[in-house]
Design a protein around this motif. Structure first.
Motif, PDB file in Angstrom:
ATOM      1  N   GLN A   1      44.321  34.099  40.117  1.00  0.00           N
ATOM      2  CA  GLN A   1      43.667  33.726  41.372  1.00  0.00           C
ATOM      3  C   GLN A   1      44.042  32.311  41.809  1.00  0.00           C
ATOM      4  O   GLN A   1      43.819  31.942  42.956  1.00  0.00           O
ATOM      5  CB  GLN A   1      42.142  33.842  41.232  1.00  0.00           C
ATOM      6  N   THR A   2      44.601  31.517  40.903  1.00  0.00           N
ATOM      7  CA  THR A   2      44.968  30.143  41.236  1.00  0.00           C
ATOM      8  C   THR A   2      46.402  30.040  41.770  1.00  0.00           C
ATOM      9  O   THR A   2      46.897  28.937  41.981  1.00  0.00           O
ATOM     10  CB  THR A   2      44.797  29.211  40.022  1.00  0.00           C
ATOM     11  N   GLY A   3      47.064  31.169  41.972  1.00  0.00           N
ATOM     12  CA  GLY A   3      48.365  31.163  42.626  1.00  0.00           C
ATOM     13  C   GLY A   3      49.576  31.348  41.747  1.00  0.00           C
ATOM     14  O   GLY A   3      50.701  31.285  42.241  1.00  0.00           O
ATOM     15  N   ASN A   4      49.382  31.571  40.447  1.00  0.00           N
ATOM     16  CA  ASN A   4      50.544  31.811  39.595  1.00  0.00           C
ATOM     17  C   ASN A   4      51.138  33.175  39.911  1.00  0.00           C
ATOM     18  O   ASN A   4      50.419  34.151  40.086  1.00  0.00           O
ATOM     19  CB  ASN A   4      50.158  31.763  38.117  1.00  0.00           C
ATOM     20  N   ALA A   5      52.466  33.201  39.979  1.00  0.00           N
ATOM     21  CA  ALA A   5      53.160  34.437  40.320  1.00  0.00           C
ATOM     22  C   ALA A   5      54.477  34.531  39.566  1.00  0.00           C
ATOM     23  O   ALA A   5      55.029  33.530  39.107  1.00  0.00           O
ATOM     24  CB  ALA A   5      53.433  34.489  41.824  1.00  0.00           C
ATOM     25  N   ILE A   6      54.960  35.741  39.467  1.00  0.00           N
ATOM     26  CA  ILE A   6      56.340  35.995  39.073  1.00  0.00           C
ATOM     27  C   ILE A   6      57.081  36.142  40.396  1.00  0.00           C
ATOM     28  O   ILE A   6      56.643  36.890  41.271  1.00  0.00           O
ATOM     29  CB  ILE A   6      56.458  37.290  38.250  1.00  0.00           C
ATOM     30  N   HIS A   7      58.181  35.419  40.564  1.00  0.00           N
ATOM     31  CA  HIS A   7      58.911  35.524  41.827  1.00  0.00           C
ATOM     32  C   HIS A   7      60.363  35.107  41.655  1.00  0.00           C
ATOM     33  O   HIS A   7      60.738  34.477  40.667  1.00  0.00           O
ATOM     34  CB  HIS A   7      58.245  34.681  42.926  1.00  0.00           C
ATOM     35  N   GLY A   8      61.156  35.463  42.638  1.00  0.00           N
ATOM     36  CA  GLY A   8      62.557  35.096  42.624  1.00  0.00           C
ATOM     37  C   GLY A   8      62.761  33.632  42.953  1.00  0.00           C
ATOM     38  O   GLY A   8      61.897  32.977  43.551  1.00  0.00           O
TER      39      GLY A   8
ATOM     40  N   LYS B   1      47.011  41.368  34.995  1.00  0.00           N
ATOM     41  CA  LYS B   1      47.423  42.490  35.838  1.00  0.00           C
ATOM     42  C   LYS B   1      47.714  41.937  37.226  1.00  0.00           C
ATOM     43  O   LYS B   1      47.002  41.070  37.703  1.00  0.00           O
ATOM     44  CB  LYS B   1      46.320  43.539  35.927  1.00  0.00           C
ATOM     45  N   PRO B   2      48.757  42.437  37.860  1.00  0.00           N
ATOM     46  CA  PRO B   2      49.047  41.951  39.213  1.00  0.00           C
ATOM     47  C   PRO B   2      47.944  42.367  40.172  1.00  0.00           C
ATOM     48  O   PRO B   2      47.377  43.454  40.045  1.00  0.00           O
ATOM     49  CB  PRO B   2      50.368  42.638  39.571  1.00  0.00           C
ATOM     50  N   PHE B   3      47.603  41.470  41.103  1.00  0.00           N
ATOM     51  CA  PHE B   3      46.543  41.813  42.061  1.00  0.00           C
ATOM     52  C   PHE B   3      47.014  41.660  43.505  1.00  0.00           C
ATOM     53  O   PHE B   3      46.339  42.120  44.427  1.00  0.00           O
ATOM     54  CB  PHE B   3      45.278  40.980  41.816  1.00  0.00           C
ATOM     55  N   ARG B   4      48.171  41.035  43.704  1.00  0.00           N
ATOM     56  CA  ARG B   4      48.707  40.897  45.057  1.00  0.00           C
ATOM     57  C   ARG B   4      50.230  40.794  44.974  1.00  0.00           C
ATOM     58  O   ARG B   4      50.758  40.155  44.072  1.00  0.00           O
ATOM     59  CB  ARG B   4      48.142  39.643  45.715  1.00  0.00           C
TER      60      ARG B   4
ATOM     61  N   SER C   1      57.202  38.087  45.325  1.00  0.00           N
ATOM     62  CA  SER C   1      56.097  37.515  44.550  1.00  0.00           C
ATOM     63  C   SER C   1      55.150  38.589  44.030  1.00  0.00           C
ATOM     64  O   SER C   1      54.724  39.467  44.769  1.00  0.00           O
ATOM     65  CB  SER C   1      55.292  36.540  45.410  1.00  0.00           C
ATOM     66  N   ILE C   2      54.812  38.448  42.749  1.00  0.00           N
ATOM     67  CA  ILE C   2      53.810  39.287  42.095  1.00  0.00           C
ATOM     68  C   ILE C   2      52.778  38.311  41.529  1.00  0.00           C
ATOM     69  O   ILE C   2      53.023  37.663  40.513  1.00  0.00           O
ATOM     70  CB  ILE C   2      54.428  40.134  40.966  1.00  0.00           C
ATOM     71  N   PHE C   3      51.635  38.184  42.204  1.00  0.00           N
ATOM     72  CA  PHE C   3      50.612  37.223  41.789  1.00  0.00           C
ATOM     73  C   PHE C   3      49.791  37.787  40.645  1.00  0.00           C
ATOM     74  O   PHE C   3      49.333  38.927  40.693  1.00  0.00           O
ATOM     75  CB  PHE C   3      49.716  36.859  42.973  1.00  0.00           C
ATOM     76  N   PHE C   4      49.587  36.952  39.602  1.00  0.00           N
ATOM     77  CA  PHE C   4      48.834  37.417  38.444  1.00  0.00           C
ATOM     78  C   PHE C   4      47.638  36.530  38.107  1.00  0.00           C
ATOM     79  O   PHE C   4      46.904  36.838  37.167  1.00  0.00           O
ATOM     80  CB  PHE C   4      49.750  37.617  37.226  1.00  0.00           C
TER      81      PHE C   4
ATOM     82  N   LEU D   1      55.213  47.233  30.980  1.00  0.00           N
ATOM     83  CA  LEU D   1      54.804  46.035  30.261  1.00  0.00           C
ATOM     84  C   LEU D   1      55.828  44.937  30.517  1.00  0.00           C
ATOM     85  O   LEU D   1      57.026  45.121  30.288  1.00  0.00           O
ATOM     86  CB  LEU D   1      54.700  46.316  28.764  1.00  0.00           C
ATOM     87  N   ILE D   2      55.337  43.803  31.009  1.00  0.00           N
ATOM     88  CA  ILE D   2      56.181  42.642  31.272  1.00  0.00           C
ATOM     89  C   ILE D   2      55.746  41.555  30.293  1.00  0.00           C
ATOM     90  O   ILE D   2      54.592  41.145  30.299  1.00  0.00           O
ATOM     91  CB  ILE D   2      56.001  42.146  32.715  1.00  0.00           C
ATOM     92  N   LYS D   3      56.659  41.104  29.458  1.00  0.00           N
ATOM     93  CA  LYS D   3      56.348  40.038  28.495  1.00  0.00           C
ATOM     94  C   LYS D   3      57.214  38.834  28.795  1.00  0.00           C
ATOM     95  O   LYS D   3      58.428  38.953  28.974  1.00  0.00           O
ATOM     96  CB  LYS D   3      56.636  40.504  27.060  1.00  0.00           C
ATOM     97  N   VAL D   4      56.576  37.673  28.835  1.00  0.00           N
ATOM     98  CA  VAL D   4      57.286  36.419  29.048  1.00  0.00           C
ATOM     99  C   VAL D   4      57.162  35.597  27.773  1.00  0.00           C
ATOM    100  O   VAL D   4      56.059  35.318  27.313  1.00  0.00           O
ATOM    101  CB  VAL D   4      56.709  35.650  30.255  1.00  0.00           C
ATOM    102  N   ASP D   5      58.295  35.230  27.208  1.00  0.00           N
ATOM    103  CA  ASP D   5      58.326  34.384  26.018  1.00  0.00           C
ATOM    104  C   ASP D   5      58.698  32.982  26.467  1.00  0.00           C
ATOM    105  O   ASP D   5      59.855  32.703  26.799  1.00  0.00           O
ATOM    106  CB  ASP D   5      59.343  34.931  25.014  1.00  0.00           C
ATOM    107  N   LYS D   6      57.695  32.103  26.506  1.00  0.00           N
ATOM    108  CA  LYS D   6      57.936  30.745  26.997  1.00  0.00           C
ATOM    109  C   LYS D   6      58.825  29.943  26.051  1.00  0.00           C
ATOM    110  O   LYS D   6      59.533  29.049  26.494  1.00  0.00           O
ATOM    111  CB  LYS D   6      56.611  30.028  27.244  1.00  0.00           C
TER     112      LYS D   6
END
Length: 133
Positions: free
Chosen positions: A94-101, A68-71, A89-92, A29-34
């Motif tokens: 379809q519009t290109g948002n990702a978790i990345h370094g 859920k990550p898809f790419r 990159s972990i894309f979450f 589980l990955i949680k991001v608190d903005k």
């Protein structure tokens, strides 16, 4: 009996308990608190990491919700933003948002991205490997 003598037989027994071809499953589980610009990473209910991140700045909000990550790509570069590097990159969406370094670590902890979730390259590599498993 010494503990070191017991570990090998127990490990072999645990591995042999899985049917051939079946992979082990761990709940990640990955949680991001903005509001705090922090990411927590939990595996099987145990928090392993709490890292500073950068999320979407003014006019570039990071989406809310469950994803859920898809790419996944180790060495991706942005098609939209001047070929900017997006390592691990972990894309979450379809519009290109990702978790990345990011190599711009001075911005970690502040909302200044174009909607992605950025974290240090070291932490991104750790997360990428967890998700890949």
């Amino acid at each position: 009996m010494r503990i070191s003598q017991l570990i090998a037989p127990l490990s072999a027994a645990a591995i042999s308990a899985l049917p051939l071809g079946q992979t082990a499953y761990a709940e990640l589980l990955i949680k991001v608190d903005k509001s705090t610009q922090r990411m927590t990473v939990t595996v099987n209910g145990v928090q392993l990491y709490n890292w500073p991140v950068t999320t979407g700045g003014s006019g570039y909000d990071t989406p809310r919700g469950a994803f859920k990550p898809f790419r996944m790509e180790i060495d991706h570069h942005s098609d939209e933003y001047d070929n900017a590097p997006m390592p691990y990159s972990i894309f979450f969406t379809q519009t290109g948002n990702a978790i990345h370094g990011t190599y711009e670590q001075r911005n970690l902890g502040r909302a200044v991205s174009h909607g992605c979730v950025r974290l240090s390259v070291k932490n991104a590599a750790t997360l990428w490997n967890l998700v890949k498993q």
